[in-house]
Design an enzyme around this catalytic site. Structure first.
Site, PDB file in Angstrom:
ATOM      1  N   VAL A   1       0.813  -1.213   0.000  1.00 44.64           N
ATOM      2  CA  VAL A   1       0.000   0.000   0.000  1.00 44.64           C
ATOM      3  C   VAL A   1       0.846   1.262   0.000  1.00 44.64           C
ATOM      4  CG1 VAL A   1      -1.989  -1.115   1.056  1.00 44.64           C
ATOM      5  CG2 VAL A   1      -0.282  -0.054   2.514  1.00 44.64           C
ATOM      6  N   ASP A   2       2.083   1.194   0.462  1.00 45.17           N
ATOM      7  CA  ASP A   2       2.959   2.363   0.443  1.00 45.17           C
ATOM      8  C   ASP A   2       3.255   2.772  -1.002  1.00 45.17           C
ATOM      9  OD1 ASP A   2       4.382   4.399   1.618  1.00 45.17           O
ATOM     10  OD2 ASP A   2       6.000   3.142   2.386  1.00 45.17           O
TER      11      ASP A   2
END
Length: 653
Positions: A392-393
């Site tokens: 998700v980063d």
């Protein structure tokens, strides 16, 4: 502050030219010159000497040593990173580390270094003074067991039958982090089959043990010192006694299940999990399972690690993985800040390249066990291909770049990214990197987890990136996901005003990340949380105007340690202060002056110190691109905000 974020668009280029304009222009041009033909950027990613050392030892395990030229170049790299006291560190100018030192010594001896050479005598003395090779971490002892240097009882018992455990079982693959999963499964195969390295040069390192390996009784220790850790040690002893009683039919079934897991995730020439430790274990596991070295699976697995080799003149090393998606997204942000047109010849192909790598059609391990149902795929991986393991980063950073550049052109990609990110939020409001609610902290107490990186819990820096993305695309402060993330971040703030940086070193990185997110959701710059964070950053500014933070800060009693100012950490601090409204502060001006004066060649500022981290206290990273795009980004944003009436930054980064 009016509470409404300002989203600066690409600044109009002006005819007048200042020294800052010229520096931004020259650096942007140098960065663009490094772009690959298909539009992406990728910079080298360097870890410690354990990676090239293990590359050498893996090749010798297989009986296919690197050619003498490559081996000699790796040897020079290893020798150049030895400390004066004889050991090898985990990061530039760090303390000697026993495991890194044992692997480097073993690799150099395998390459052909004379054990009586001065550097080898110093290394041996340092290792013995630290307790000898028996005090190495679990992963190093597994390698030594494969070479027959220690008995297999030197390694915690991890029976391959874990592959058959039901999901409710306390130790299950779904309960540990992605990187632990892909590293562990081939290790389970190796521990079950216990192969022996070919070691055609017959090199051994018995001289590195204080007590002869067969007589050593204290290999496995309680990694946390807690009563739970002691209980797990007792369980390890019970498992060791019971393992010979496991029915062979059950073991064969478990091995087939582990093999299937491995083959399903081999990932071609990008490798298992697209990270070196898992790739190496896959190579060794395939060999142990009997795959000939010319089998397509074995060829692809070996090719995956060979592709990570990097050469510089008479030296060479092996990267831990490749970072093209991360590098391209962050470079795009920096160039957008510098005034590069989003539809121009540099950014349009870069942004399209990113869009085309969105993972839309294949759910990975992250989809398992979501109580409210798994979201549709929509994320990006860190590497070229790692479709089962997006994070998700990267997803938030890529989606912010696409949305910032052209929200209409990339609307579908951004929408799918938002859907996936929202679906990956943990119950406490935060985000981990690869999994949701990966918080079975009791697993950190098992003997195998002496590296302290078995889990992927929510962290402030990743949560900040996700929050910044959601705010940038228009989610309001009262949206449940946004409110949950803000609450998580405010709870995570340290007493001194900082935030812990899980994936970047360290509190400067975490504080920059959170301040950008809080700005994006309209947090008042005069709020107590923001003022404490600004106070923390200002208190850590060095006399030269820059910021620096040592990798040793991941030990809490060394939180304030610093060796020198670095360009990347200075850029983070300046970006964080500007996000908090301190554009005109003395601290920001001095930080900008520091970046303007700091040594630089081409696209990169000079930066040898590591400012990235894989696993705190265990595995650190030097992102070669950080010293290029982050200083450019900070300088360009300062220029942009100085030219505007508003001092609001506004978007998520």
């Amino acid at each position: 502050m009016d509470g409404q974020p300002f989203f600066p668009r690409t600044p109009a280029l002006e005819t007048r030219s200042s020294p800052l304009d010229r520096l931004v222009g020259r650096t942007a041009a140098a960065v663009k010159a490094l772009q690959r033909d298909d539009g992406h950027w990728v910079f080298e990613l360097e870890a410690d000497t354990t990676i090239p050392a293990e590359y050498v030892l893996t090749c010798h395990f297989l009986g296919t040593p690197p050619d003498t030229g490559l081996e000699a170049r790796i040897g020079r790299y290893l020798r150049a990173r030895q400390r004066r006291d004889g050991g090898w560190p985990l990061f530039h100018e760090g303390d000697a580390n026993i495991s890194a030192s044992v692997k480097a010594y073993f690799a150099l001896k395998m390459i052909g270094d004379d054990p009586q050479a001065e550097h080898m005598r110093r290394a041996r003395a340092a290792i013995l003074a630290a307790g000898g090779a028996a005090r190495s971490n679990v992963f190093t002892r597994v390698l030594l067991a494969l070479y027959g240097e220690v008995p297999w009882r030197a390694v915690p018992v991890m029976p391959v039958e874990l592959m058959l455990a039901p999901r409710w079982f306390p130790v299950h693959l779904s309960k540990i982090a992605y990187w632990s999963r892909v590293v562990l499964v081939p290790l389970l195969i190796l521990q079950a089959l216990k192969p022996r390295a070919r070691n055609t040069r017959n090199v051994h390192i018995g001289e590195l043990f204080v007590t002869p390996p067969d007589r050593e009784r204290r290999y496995n220790v309680n990694p946390t010192g807690s009563p739970l850790g002691t209980a797990f040690l007792l369980l390890d002893q019970a498992l060791r006694a019971a393992e010979p009683l496991i029915p062979q039919a059950l073991r064969r079934r478990a091995l087939r299940t582990a093999e299937a897991f491995l083959l399903e995730r081999l990932n071609g020439e990008d490798g298992l999990g697209a990270i070196f430790p898992a790739m190496v274990n896959a190579v060794l596991a395939l060999d142990a399972l009997g795959y000939p070295q010319d089998h397509p699976h074995a060829v692809a697995a070996r090719r995956a690690i060979d592709r990570l080799l990097v050469g510089h003149g008479d030296r060479a090393y092996c990267q831990p993985c490749a970072s093209p998606v991360w590098d391209t997204a962050l470079t795009a942000h920096a160039l957008l800040e510098a005034g590069e047109p989003p539809d121009g010849p540099a950014l349009r192909p870069a942004l399209d390249w990113l869009r085309d790598r969105q993972i839309l059609d294949r759910a990975g391990d992250w989809a398992e066990g979501r109580s409210n149902g798994a979201p549709r795929p929509g994320g990006w991986a860190f590497q070229y291909r790692n479709d089962l393991y997006p994070d998700v980063d990267d997803t938030a950073v890529v989606a912010m770049a696409l949305h910032r550049a052209d929200p209409r052109r990339y609307a579908d990609a951004v929408a799918r990214a938002a859907e996936w990110v929202l679906g990956m939020q943990s119950r406490n409001g935060g985000w981990g990197a690869y999994d949701a609610d990966n918080t079975r902290y009791y697993l950190n107490h098992i003997p195998f987890a002496d590296h302290g990186a078995l889990l992927d819990p929510p962290t402030a820096d990743v949560t900040a990136r996700c929050l910044g993305f959601l705010a940038q695309i228009g989610l309001e402060r009262d949206h449940p996901a946004v409110a949950g993330a803000v609450g998580f971040l405010l709870r995570e703030q340290e007493a001194d005003g900082s935030w812990y940086g899980r994936w970047g070193t360290n509190y400067v990185y975490g504080t920059w990340s959170v301040l950008c997110a809080l700005n994006a959701v309209g947090e008042d710059a005069e709020s107590p949380a923001v003022r404490r964070a600004v106070g923390f950053l200002e208190s850590r500014q060095r006399p030269d105007g820059g910021w620096g933070e040592d990798c040793a800060t991941y030990w809490h009693d060394r939180k304030a340690e610093v060796k020198a100012s670095t360009p990347s950490q200075t850029a983070w601090a300046v970006l964080g202060l500007m996000a908090a409204g301190a554009v005109d502060s003395d601290a920001v001006r001095r930080g900008i002056d520091h970046l303007e004066r700091a040594p630089r060649a081409g696209a990169r500022w000079a930066e040898d110190l590591y400012t990235g981290v894989g696993f705190p206290r265990v595995f650190y990273l030097r992102y070669h691109g950080y010293a290029a795009y982050f200083p450019l980004w900070a300088l360009a944003r300062y220029r942009t905000l100085q030219r505007r009436n508003s001092r609001r930054v506004g978007h998520g980064l």
